[in-house]
Scaffold this motif. Structure first.
Motif, PDB file in Angstrom:
ATOM      1  N   UNK A  97       0.832  -1.206   0.000  1.00 31.63           N
ATOM      2  CA  UNK A  97       0.000   0.000   0.000  1.00 31.63           C
ATOM      3  C   UNK A  97       0.866   1.256   0.000  1.00 31.63           C
ATOM      4  N   UNK A  98       1.917   1.244   0.821  1.00 29.38           N
ATOM      5  CA  UNK A  98       2.790   2.410   0.902  1.00 29.38           C
ATOM      6  C   UNK A  98       3.498   2.653  -0.423  1.00 29.38           C
ATOM      7  N   UNK A 155       3.553   4.249  10.118  1.00 26.01           N
ATOM      8  CA  UNK A 155       2.799   2.996  10.318  1.00 26.01           C
ATOM      9  C   UNK A 155       3.568   1.807   9.776  1.00 26.01           C
ATOM     10  N   UNK A 156       4.173   1.974   8.606  1.00 24.78           N
ATOM     11  CA  UNK A 156       4.961   0.899   8.006  1.00 24.78           C
ATOM     12  C   UNK A 156       6.163   0.553   8.885  1.00 24.78           C
ATOM     13  N   UNK A 209       3.798  11.000   5.760  1.00 19.99           N
ATOM     14  CA  UNK A 209       4.716  10.610   6.834  1.00 19.99           C
ATOM     15  C   UNK A 209       4.040   9.645   7.798  1.00 19.99           C
ATOM     16  N   UNK A 210       2.742   9.806   7.987  1.00 19.19           N
ATOM     17  CA  UNK A 210       1.983   8.890   8.840  1.00 19.19           C
ATOM     18  C   UNK A 210       1.988   7.478   8.241  1.00 19.19           C
TER      19      UNK A 210
END
Length: 137
Positions: A67-68, A84-85, A79-80
């Motif tokens: 997804x990233x 999370x990653x 950046x969020x």
């Protein structure tokens, strides 16, 4: 008698040298497989593969990473998203079976790098780099 080398003799010497190099390479592979660091790596890998919690966390991490990467390609990554990653990766690495695998892999890679340097020294080329990649400048 002539001391000149015939094409057939050169081909025979080349074939013998190639066969010897192949034999030595097979012996090296067997020796590496017998290294305690390789055995530890293989055991740690098998433990990760058979651990359901680790496998679930790997799937979750891979999904987040995919997804990233897609969001980054489209310019939508934040950046969020990155945070999370990174948190998911840290949680994955904190699982004891995964931590053991990562440590075993690191130790084996270090030992293989040392072997690569030993092999590469008389060749005047980084054997592992050239053997492991295509498209390098």
């Amino acid at each position: 008698m002539s001391t000149e080398t015939t094409p057939d003799a050169v081909e025979s010497e080349d074939a013998e040298a190639a066969a010897r190099a192949t034999e030595l390479a097979a012996d090296l592979g067997d020796a590496i497989a017998d290294l305690p660091s390789h055995e530890r790596f293989a055991e740690a890998k098998a433990a990760v593969e058979s651990d359901e919690d680790a496998q679930e966390r790997i799937r979750e991490f891979e999904g987040l990473r995919e997804e990233f990467m897609l969001a980054r390609q489209t310019g939508d990554a934040t950046n969020e998203d990155l945070r999370r990653l990174q948190e998911a990766q840290q949680e994955l690495h904190d699982i004891p079976v995964m931590a053991e695998f990562l440590q075993a892999r690191s130790e084996l890679e270090l030992q293989l790098q040392e072997l690569n340097e030993t092999i590469s020294a008389p060749l005047s080329v980084d054997f592992g780099e050239k053997a492991g990649g295509c498209c390098q400048d």
